[in-house]
Design a protein around this motif. Structure first.
Motif, PDB file in Angstrom:
ATOM      1  N   LEU A  55      -7.928  13.925  -5.280  1.00  0.00           N
ATOM      2  CA  LEU A  55      -7.331  14.991  -4.471  1.00  0.00           C
ATOM      3  C   LEU A  55      -7.392  16.285  -5.262  1.00  0.00           C
ATOM      4  O   LEU A  55      -6.987  16.323  -6.436  1.00  0.00           O
ATOM      5  N   PRO A  56      -7.877  17.366  -4.655  1.00  0.00           N
ATOM      6  CA  PRO A  56      -7.926  18.633  -5.387  1.00  0.00           C
ATOM      7  C   PRO A  56      -6.522  19.212  -5.564  1.00  0.00           C
ATOM      8  O   PRO A  56      -5.579  18.776  -4.906  1.00  0.00           O
ATOM      9  N   ALA A  57      -6.380  20.195  -6.459  1.00  0.00           N
ATOM     10  CA  ALA A  57      -5.103  20.893  -6.595  1.00  0.00           C
ATOM     11  C   ALA A  57      -4.807  21.650  -5.307  1.00  0.00           C
ATOM     12  O   ALA A  57      -5.719  22.044  -4.579  1.00  0.00           O
ATOM     13  N   ASP A  58      -3.523  21.810  -4.990  1.00  0.00           N
ATOM     14  CA  ASP A  58      -3.066  22.591  -3.848  1.00  0.00           C
ATOM     15  C   ASP A  58      -3.479  21.988  -2.494  1.00  0.00           C
ATOM     16  O   ASP A  58      -3.657  22.698  -1.516  1.00  0.00           O
ATOM     17  N   ALA A  59      -3.613  20.657  -2.456  1.00  0.00           N
ATOM     18  CA  ALA A  59      -3.969  19.990  -1.191  1.00  0.00           C
ATOM     19  C   ALA A  59      -2.702  19.567  -0.449  1.00  0.00           C
ATOM     20  O   ALA A  59      -1.714  19.191  -1.075  1.00  0.00           O
ATOM     21  N   SER A  60      -2.730  19.650   0.896  1.00  0.00           N
ATOM     22  CA  SER A  60      -1.625  19.125   1.717  1.00  0.00           C
ATOM     23  C   SER A  60      -1.813  17.627   1.854  1.00  0.00           C
ATOM     24  O   SER A  60      -2.897  17.177   2.243  1.00  0.00           O
ATOM     25  N   VAL A  61      -0.746  16.879   1.568  1.00  0.00           N
ATOM     26  CA  VAL A  61      -0.869  15.416   1.552  1.00  0.00           C
ATOM     27  C   VAL A  61       0.237  14.808   2.420  1.00  0.00           C
ATOM     28  O   VAL A  61       1.410  15.169   2.282  1.00  0.00           O
ATOM     29  N   LEU A  62      -0.150  13.897   3.297  1.00  0.00           N
ATOM     30  CA  LEU A  62       0.838  13.182   4.115  1.00  0.00           C
ATOM     31  C   LEU A  62       0.723  11.692   3.808  1.00  0.00           C
ATOM     32  O   LEU A  62      -0.335  11.092   4.002  1.00  0.00           O
ATOM     33  N   VAL A  63       1.820  11.105   3.328  1.00  0.00           N
ATOM     34  CA  VAL A  63       1.836   9.663   3.101  1.00  0.00           C
ATOM     35  C   VAL A  63       2.191   9.011   4.436  1.00  0.00           C
ATOM     36  O   VAL A  63       3.282   9.218   4.969  1.00  0.00           O
ATOM     37  N   VAL A  64       1.250   8.256   4.994  1.00  0.00           N
ATOM     38  CA  VAL A  64       1.479   7.660   6.311  1.00  0.00           C
ATOM     39  C   VAL A  64       2.114   6.279   6.101  1.00  0.00           C
ATOM     40  O   VAL A  64       1.426   5.291   5.838  1.00  0.00           O
ATOM     41  N   LEU A  65       3.444   6.246   6.225  1.00  0.00           N
ATOM     42  CA  LEU A  65       4.173   4.995   5.966  1.00  0.00           C
ATOM     43  C   LEU A  65       3.750   3.913   6.951  1.00  0.00           C
ATOM     44  O   LEU A  65       3.630   2.733   6.600  1.00  0.00           O
ATOM     45  N   ALA A  66       3.539   4.319   8.208  1.00  0.00           N
ATOM     46  CA  ALA A  66       3.147   3.351   9.235  1.00  0.00           C
ATOM     47  C   ALA A  66       1.833   2.669   8.852  1.00  0.00           C
ATOM     48  O   ALA A  66       1.638   1.477   9.121  1.00  0.00           O
ATOM     49  N   ALA A  67       0.940   3.414   8.220  1.00  0.00           N
ATOM     50  CA  ALA A  67      -0.350   2.841   7.807  1.00  0.00           C
ATOM     51  C   ALA A  67      -0.180   2.003   6.553  1.00  0.00           C
ATOM     52  O   ALA A  67      -0.707   0.886   6.456  1.00  0.00           O
ATOM     53  N   ALA A  68       0.574   2.517   5.566  1.00  0.00           N
ATOM     54  CA  ALA A  68       0.789   1.775   4.315  1.00  0.00           C
ATOM     55  C   ALA A  68       1.421   0.419   4.618  1.00  0.00           C
ATOM     56  O   ALA A  68       1.079  -0.596   4.005  1.00  0.00           O
ATOM     57  N   ASN A  69       2.331   0.391   5.598  1.00  0.00           N
ATOM     58  CA  ASN A  69       3.028  -0.843   5.941  1.00  0.00           C
ATOM     59  C   ASN A  69       2.147  -1.831   6.706  1.00  0.00           C
ATOM     60  O   ASN A  69       2.585  -2.937   7.010  1.00  0.00           O
ATOM     61  N   ARG A  70       0.935  -1.414   7.058  1.00  0.00           N
ATOM     62  CA  ARG A  70      -0.004  -2.342   7.714  1.00  0.00           C
ATOM     63  C   ARG A  70      -1.260  -2.522   6.859  1.00  0.00           C
ATOM     64  O   ARG A  70      -2.318  -2.906   7.374  1.00  0.00           O
ATOM     65  N   ASP A  71      -1.154  -2.212   5.559  1.00  0.00           N
ATOM     66  CA  ASP A  71      -2.324  -2.339   4.691  1.00  0.00           C
ATOM     67  C   ASP A  71      -2.590  -3.824   4.437  1.00  0.00           C
ATOM     68  O   ASP A  71      -1.735  -4.520   3.863  1.00  0.00           O
ATOM     69  N   PRO A  72      -3.767  -4.333   4.834  1.00  0.00           N
ATOM     70  CA  PRO A  72      -4.038  -5.772   4.643  1.00  0.00           C
ATOM     71  C   PRO A  72      -4.072  -6.179   3.176  1.00  0.00           C
ATOM     72  O   PRO A  72      -3.927  -7.354   2.859  1.00  0.00           O
ATOM     73  N   GLN A  73      -4.235  -5.205   2.255  1.00  0.00           N
ATOM     74  CA  GLN A  73      -4.210  -5.557   0.824  1.00  0.00           C
ATOM     75  C   GLN A  73      -2.787  -5.918   0.385  1.00  0.00           C
ATOM     76  O   GLN A  73      -2.583  -6.533  -0.655  1.00  0.00           O
ATOM     77  N   ALA A  74      -1.789  -5.482   1.157  1.00  0.00           N
ATOM     78  CA  ALA A  74      -0.396  -5.733   0.766  1.00  0.00           C
ATOM     79  C   ALA A  74       0.284  -6.767   1.653  1.00  0.00           C
ATOM     80  O   ALA A  74       1.218  -7.436   1.220  1.00  0.00           O
ATOM     81  N   PHE A  75      -0.160  -6.888   2.914  1.00  0.00           N
ATOM     82  CA  PHE A  75       0.528  -7.768   3.864  1.00  0.00           C
ATOM     83  C   PHE A  75      -0.484  -8.665   4.572  1.00  0.00           C
ATOM     84  O   PHE A  75      -1.462  -8.154   5.140  1.00  0.00           O
TER      85      PHE A  75
END
Ligand code: HEM
Length: 434
Positions: free
Chosen positions: A308-328
């Protein structure tokens, strides 16, 4: 060519998961163009989501009016003032603001609210049952999922019950993309919220109550809150306290209504089983779809080839993280068993190996901004769900009175949940299908 995302698209709002799954195949974070013309990095990987939320190189402080007009309208000034809350700060400001409120949300203080929550829930259940008997159908969002958390947080904060309908309208509007609403509606909502809380603070200064808000106003000693911070704190606690919990109650109800096997298992299982339903609903239908925005203060290497470059807008998508097949395992399946107590889980592919609890979901965030109200939200769900759906509930057996695939959802990337949940009483003796 960047992927374009329109958060106001009703189809996306209803089911954003295929989009996020596709995005994740390109890497744990991807750059997208939003329909409003801005560009952002969306983090969809579970591990990376938690890393970003705990990493001080991601700042919560909004960029200084970059590219925005100077706040010269009343609505812009109101918005600027209400936005000065702890979610929009980094340490050390954040540490100071958060410390002032943690005392109100200790396990002891929250658990002491249980009898009151049970009484409010019983009253609402009786109202919904009476409405069903009278009208044949009821909207569980309007009649239950909205009023319960707003009554609870209203009580914690000392907001009069008569004001709750207005507050609901205003917070709904300020949490939605402006292009999904009539022109001027969002501006009007910011101004109204500002005026409302200004008047409430003045009232509590004159006549303090036995509530958190009065305590914050009157304990304002050294390191306490100034008037602007008080306004912003009131707004945050109200918004964070009920918009999210309302969507948890609505989504959990919808999941139970459409998964009769899981409902039957919860009824057999007792209090721990309802807690597992709440936990799995938080994972499967995360009420906060994305966290608040972060900004990189320097270049950050997230691994797997994502820098990620400096000064980038970042959104952590919890709905997506909670459906990550690597974790669940089977992330798209609704399986409360993955969060059941040890000894009640089987090695059936729903939560990993036998006896192993699934990874903690990220629905309450992670790191220094981890949800202050998580215990309160869980308590509300653990009281409400058995009172709505449990054996011996005063509620008749419920079934959905609409096609679940056609239910309208809240637009935007912040809060997610059905806007309406029409139910009817299932006639005794008929079998439910799902
Ligand atoms: C199901 C219900 C809830 C969910 C899913 C939820 C989720 C979250 C998440 C994900 C965050 C972190 C956001 C970020 O890092 O950008 C957060 C922060 C916060 N939540 Fe909750 N929340 C819920 C209920 C509540 C309740 C009942 C309260 C009580 C007032 C509350 C108060 C807060 C506050 C004050 C913060 C900011 C904490 C900080 O900045 O340090 N939340 N919540």
């Amino acid at each position: 060519m960047l992927d374009t995302l329109d958060p106001a698209d009703p189809d996306f709002a209803r089911d954003p998961y295929p989009y996020y799954a596709r995005l994740r195949t390109t890497g744990p974070a991807a750059r997208v163009a939003l329909a409003n013309g801005t560009e952002a990095w969306l983090v969809t990987g579970y591990r990376q989501a938690r890393e970003v939320l705990a990493d001080p190189r991601f700042s919560n402080v909004p960029p200084r009016a970059a590219g925005r007009p100077k706040p010269d309208s009343p609505a812009q000034r109101a918005r600027g003032c209400l936005a000065r809350h702890m979610l929009n700060t980094d340490a050390p400001d954040h540490t100071r603001l958060r410390r002032l409120t943690t005392a109100a949300f200790t396990p002891r203080r929250v658990d002491a609210l249980r009898p009151r929550i049970e009484r409010l829930t019983a009253e609402l259940v009786a109202d919904v049952a009476a409405g069903l008997a009278r009208e044949g159908t009821a909207d569980l969002v309007d009649a239950f999922a909205f009023p319960l958390p707003v009554l609870v947080i209203g009580e914690v904060l000392g907001v009069p019950a008569a004001d709750r309908a207005d507050l609901r309208t205003w917070t709904y509007r300020v949490g939605s993309p402006a292009d999904a609403l009539p022109a001027g509606a969002v501006d009007e909502a910011w101004t109204s919220l500002h005026a409302y809380f200004t008047a409430l603070i003045a009232h509590k200064r004159r006549i303090p109550g036995d509530d958190l808000f009065s305590a914050l106003i009157h304990d304002a000693g050294e390191g306490g809150l100034d008037d602007g911070e008080l306004l912003a704190m009131a707004f945050l606690l109200l918004f964070a306290g009920y918009e999210t919990t309302m969507n948890l109650l609505a989504s959990a109800s919808l999941l139970l209504l459409t998964h009769p096997r899981e409902l039957a298992a919860a009824r057999r299982g007792g209090p721990g089983a309802w807690a597992a339903v709440a936990e799995e609903a938080l994972r499967h239908a995360s009420p906060l779809e994305g966290t608040t925005w972060r900004r990189t203060t320097e270049e950050v290497d997230l691994g797997e080839g994502v820098v990620l470059p400096a000064d980038a807008s970042v959104l952590v998508v919890l709905a997506a993280a909670n459906r990550d097949p690597q974790a669940f395992a089977e992330p798209d399946a609704f399986r409360p068993a993955r969060y059941a107590a040890a000894g009640e889980r089987g090695g059936d592919g729903t939560g990993g190996k036998a006896g192993e609890r699934a990874a903690p979901h990220a629905a309450f965030g992670h790191g220094p901004h981890f949800c202050l109200g998580s215990r309160l939200a869980r308590l509300e769900a653990e009281v409400a769900l058995p009172m709505l759906f449990g054996e011996g509930s005063r509620m008749p057996e419920l079934s959905l009175a609409a096609d679940p695939a056609l239910l309208p959802y809240r637009p935007g990337l912040l809060v997610r949940g059905p806007r309406r949940l029409p139910v009817r009483a299932t006639p005794p003796g008929s079998t439910r299908t799902g």
